[in-house]
Design a protein around this motif. Sequence first.
Motif, PDB file in Angstrom:
ATOM      1  N   PHE A 244       0.859  -1.192   0.000  1.00  0.00           N
ATOM      2  CA  PHE A 244       0.000   0.000   0.000  1.00  0.00           C
ATOM      3  C   PHE A 244       0.895   1.242   0.000  1.00  0.00           C
ATOM      4  O   PHE A 244       0.913   1.999  -0.949  1.00  0.00           O
ATOM      5  CB  PHE A 244      -0.988   0.013   1.169  1.00  0.00           C
ATOM      6  CG  PHE A 244      -1.631   1.360   1.328  1.00  0.00           C
ATOM      7  CD1 PHE A 244      -2.394   1.895   0.303  1.00  0.00           C
ATOM      8  CD2 PHE A 244      -1.431   2.112   2.483  1.00  0.00           C
ATOM      9  CE1 PHE A 244      -2.948   3.174   0.411  1.00  0.00           C
ATOM     10  CE2 PHE A 244      -1.995   3.385   2.596  1.00  0.00           C
ATOM     11  CZ  PHE A 244      -2.742   3.916   1.567  1.00  0.00           C
ATOM     12  N   GLY A 245       1.662   1.431   1.073  1.00  0.00           N
ATOM     13  CA  GLY A 245       2.653   2.515   1.134  1.00  0.00           C
ATOM     14  C   GLY A 245       3.963   1.835   1.513  1.00  0.00           C
ATOM     15  O   GLY A 245       3.956   0.937   2.355  1.00  0.00           O
ATOM     16  N   THR A 246       5.064   2.270   0.943  1.00  0.00           N
ATOM     17  CA  THR A 246       6.337   1.582   1.187  1.00  0.00           C
ATOM     18  C   THR A 246       6.645   1.537   2.679  1.00  0.00           C
ATOM     19  O   THR A 246       6.728   2.587   3.325  1.00  0.00           O
ATOM     20  CB  THR A 246       7.481   2.309   0.450  1.00  0.00           C
ATOM     21  OG1 THR A 246       7.078   2.484  -0.898  1.00  0.00           O
ATOM     22  CG2 THR A 246       8.783   1.509   0.516  1.00  0.00           C
ATOM     23  N   PRO A 247       6.797   0.357   3.248  1.00  0.00           N
ATOM     24  CA  PRO A 247       7.100   0.294   4.680  1.00  0.00           C
ATOM     25  C   PRO A 247       8.495   0.842   4.986  1.00  0.00           C
ATOM     26  O   PRO A 247       9.363   0.853   4.114  1.00  0.00           O
ATOM     27  CB  PRO A 247       7.033  -1.199   5.012  1.00  0.00           C
ATOM     28  CG  PRO A 247       6.747  -1.924   3.757  1.00  0.00           C
ATOM     29  CD  PRO A 247       6.699  -0.970   2.620  1.00  0.00           C
ATOM     30  N   ALA A 248       8.683   1.285   6.208  1.00  0.00           N
ATOM     31  CA  ALA A 248       9.991   1.793   6.672  1.00  0.00           C
ATOM     32  C   ALA A 248      10.883   0.572   6.936  1.00  0.00           C
ATOM     33  O   ALA A 248      11.034   0.122   8.060  1.00  0.00           O
ATOM     34  CB  ALA A 248       9.805   2.619   7.930  1.00  0.00           C
ATOM     35  N   VAL A 249      11.436   0.036   5.846  1.00  0.00           N
ATOM     36  CA  VAL A 249      12.091  -1.274   5.879  1.00  0.00           C
ATOM     37  C   VAL A 249      13.100  -1.396   7.029  1.00  0.00           C
ATOM     38  O   VAL A 249      13.009  -2.310   7.856  1.00  0.00           O
ATOM     39  CB  VAL A 249      12.756  -1.581   4.514  1.00  0.00           C
ATOM     40  CG1 VAL A 249      13.615  -2.839   4.596  1.00  0.00           C
ATOM     41  CG2 VAL A 249      11.689  -1.732   3.428  1.00  0.00           C
ATOM     42  N   ASN A 250      14.063  -0.475   7.080  1.00  0.00           N
ATOM     43  CA  ASN A 250      15.121  -0.636   8.099  1.00  0.00           C
ATOM     44  C   ASN A 250      14.582  -0.491   9.519  1.00  0.00           C
ATOM     45  O   ASN A 250      15.036  -1.184  10.434  1.00  0.00           O
ATOM     46  CB  ASN A 250      16.254   0.369   7.850  1.00  0.00           C
ATOM     47  CG  ASN A 250      17.066  -0.027   6.633  1.00  0.00           C
ATOM     48  OD1 ASN A 250      16.500  -0.204   5.553  1.00  0.00           O
ATOM     49  ND2 ASN A 250      18.361  -0.194   6.810  1.00  0.00           N
ATOM     50  N   LEU A 251      13.609   0.397   9.698  1.00  0.00           N
ATOM     51  CA  LEU A 251      13.018   0.548  11.035  1.00  0.00           C
ATOM     52  C   LEU A 251      12.308  -0.732  11.454  1.00  0.00           C
ATOM     53  O   LEU A 251      12.319  -1.108  12.628  1.00  0.00           O
ATOM     54  CB  LEU A 251      12.017   1.711  11.053  1.00  0.00           C
ATOM     55  CG  LEU A 251      12.609   3.108  11.200  1.00  0.00           C
ATOM     56  CD1 LEU A 251      11.543   4.165  10.935  1.00  0.00           C
ATOM     57  CD2 LEU A 251      13.194   3.306  12.599  1.00  0.00           C
TER      58      LEU A 251
END
Length: 391
Positions: A244-251
């Motif tokens: 849906f919206g790009t997740p905050a991958v590193n977080l």
Amino acid sequence: MKGRKLLMIPGPIEFEPDVLLAMSIPTTSHVSPDFINVFGTSLELMRDVWKAPKGQPFIVAGTGTLAMDMAAANLIEQGDHVLIIASGYFGNRFKAIAERYGAKTTLLEAPLGELVSLETIEKELKSKPYKALTITHVDTSTGLLTDPKPIAQLAAKYNTLSVLDGVCSVAGEAIHQDEWGLDIVLTASQKAIGVPPGLALLMASEKAMHVWENRKTPVPNYYADFSNWLPIMHAYEARKPSYFGTPAVNLIVALEVSLKIICAEGIDQRIQRHHNLAKAFRAGIAALDLDILPKTNTTAANTLTAIYYPKGINGADLSTQMSANAVIIAGGLLPELKATYFRIGHMGSVSSNDLLAVLGALERALITLGHPIKAGQSLQTFQETLLKNHR
Ligand code: PMP
């Protein structure tokens, strides 16, 4: 590390080295199998930390305020009555957010340093049909701790949804979301959850999801709408790609590491550590003849302490001295009282060694500024109180 300052504000906090290391990995695709597994595991571990085996977790890029916004946007419709139980600055924030979604709000507040009584809350709940009430578990502006359990029981009795602002409490204060019947418990990553700022974390009960599903009107906020995020959370838990919206991958990689650290310690043990350290810390502060904002020990938070400056000492001077002693503290937050108190955070990975360093730095700062205390006074009390806890 020489010259490194201890960050002892009530969020962001000091983070575990492994959590920070996780932030620095090469960013992967948000649909790579490894990341899908990290996201799915994080959602599952949230249920353990929240003690919400039946809850629906959400992990969304944003701050604690977004989590508050999501709760209000999804549950409230025009004209709904919402009861705000305030214990400091953040009650007013929830009031403003609820009103943005058309709520008619009533704000209950006690005199400074005190909590609204259960009788007052029940009287208000009886007076009209409230759709929801909000509780600030720990108000970071006052250091006041509210017991959410009896309030959640009252909410259930009057068929009102209970929403807990746990931004300064989740993973630091006792929470049993399912058992206590709390409908939403929300937080942000940068506090006791132990991950750098940037994640809004929310757990919704079955009842809250049912109320949302049966709304009469669409959620008037695109980014906050559960309709957009629920399929994503379901997909990650089913270990399937989605977007849906790009997740905050590193977080989120860091979140998984931190949740695993929390669960390895054991959530109950972690809460007990916060409790023991906070109790000893308050005893140390009292030994310096300093007063705290909460009027009683049982209403004082275990994640931070709000302390009045002693007479004749000004905030800027104290924080400069503390910084020179390699400890960063926070000033006051309540607009009307800002200049009269300061705050020290003690949540997450905080240890007795950290608090000894803080009290040592505080003693030196106060003595330098002319406060009549003897060096070692608070350290001795802190040590003795901790030792008593372990007997
Ligand atoms: N509620 C409480 C109790 C808080 O302490 C804070 C942050 N200090 C917030 C809400 C808002 O969180 P954020 O700053 O992450 O938006």
